[in-house]
Design an enzyme around this catalytic site. Sequence first.
Site, PDB file in Angstrom:
ATOM      1  N   HIS A   1      26.272  38.283 -20.444  1.00 40.59           N
ATOM      2  CA  HIS A   1      26.992  37.002 -20.537  1.00 40.59           C
ATOM      3  C   HIS A   1      27.453  36.551 -19.150  1.00 40.59           C
ATOM      4  O   HIS A   1      27.381  35.372 -18.816  1.00 40.59           O
ATOM      5  CB  HIS A   1      28.239  37.142 -21.412  1.00 40.59           C
ATOM      6  CG  HIS A   1      27.962  37.483 -22.840  1.00 40.59           C
ATOM      7  ND1 HIS A   1      28.329  38.679 -23.416  1.00 40.59           N
ATOM      8  CD2 HIS A   1      27.366  36.769 -23.827  1.00 40.59           C
ATOM      9  CE1 HIS A   1      27.984  38.681 -24.684  1.00 40.59           C
ATOM     10  NE2 HIS A   1      27.387  37.547 -24.966  1.00 40.59           N
TER      11      HIS A   1
ATOM     12  N   SER B   1      23.801  44.222 -25.082  1.00 38.96           N
ATOM     13  CA  SER B   1      24.119  43.509 -26.312  1.00 38.96           C
ATOM     14  C   SER B   1      25.528  43.920 -26.729  1.00 38.96           C
ATOM     15  O   SER B   1      25.919  45.083 -26.555  1.00 38.96           O
ATOM     16  CB  SER B   1      23.129  43.914 -27.415  1.00 38.96           C
ATOM     17  OG  SER B   1      23.650  43.586 -28.690  1.00 38.96           O
ATOM     18  N   SER B   2      26.266  42.964 -27.294  1.00 35.12           N
ATOM     19  CA  SER B   2      27.608  43.313 -27.778  1.00 35.12           C
ATOM     20  C   SER B   2      27.507  44.375 -28.868  1.00 35.12           C
ATOM     21  O   SER B   2      28.440  45.143 -29.099  1.00 35.12           O
ATOM     22  CB  SER B   2      28.306  42.074 -28.340  1.00 35.12           C
ATOM     23  OG  SER B   2      28.356  41.076 -27.355  1.00 35.12           O
TER      24      SER B   2
END
Length: 283
Positions: free
Chosen positions: A37, A185-186
């Site tokens: 992000h 990735s979260s």
Amino acid sequence: MQIIWSSKEMQDTAEQLRSGGKRIGVVPTMGFLHQGHLSLIGLARRESDVVVTTIFVNPAQFGEGEDFERYPRNFDRDRELAEGAGTDILFAPDAMEMYPEGHATFVNVEGVSTTLEGAFRPGHFMGVATIVLKLLNITKPHVAVFGQKDAQQVFVVQKMVTDLNLDVRIHVAPIVREEDGLALSSRNVYLQPDERPRATALYRSLRHAETQIHDGERSVVKLKKEMFDIIAQAGPVQVDYIAFLEPSRFRETASVEPPSLLITLAARYGTTRLIDNILIPVS
Ligand code: PAF
């Protein structure tokens, strides 16, 4: 960094910025920010005067039995990370703000929304397209940045932008990986200690296909089998799909043709579902 919770305030702020000649870049996220992000925010920073990062865990894109409730959330951490990466405005509405009582309009990008991820997660892309359109209408950006990791999402968003004549440029940022290749990735936080090393086989399998294609291999059947074997040899896993696609149409292909090939995959380790992909130039 300014924090805005209300859609109306965000719209008014965006309108003022635009009339003052400012270029707005938006990075839509569901929070629990990671380096991937932050790289999107960095890109938006370079392409615009004002960066808006949005944080909203969108219930409409989670199906029944999926991880909406347990999706990781940490607003204070996100606020610090977003600001550190160069966000000027953090837009963080709640569910009632985005889907007030009586909300009845949804956007469906036909065709591509029902294949691969869409087949395993019915309704997912309708939820994505709807929230992305709402976020674009609220933040009024000149450019919106999305990560290549969600390749099908990128295709759906780009198609919606074209089909609905939206006046925004979609910028796609490369996948950011851990040192061992696992795509950030979260959802990686869900992986159990024994699953985490196994999951590195996903990128290994993609790289294997890339090397083979570079060396002249053209059999999709053979490449898929070899990729599956690499993933399965690493230990217990449920492979949902390995798909070879024409990138420009996001259609599965049975042959490896120039100018490029997109390989996408999804696999489950215990209760954690991961996706990954690679874009391979073909000559
Ligand atoms: O990629 C995501 O995090 C989400 O799907 C998005 C684009 C923010 C829409 O909720």
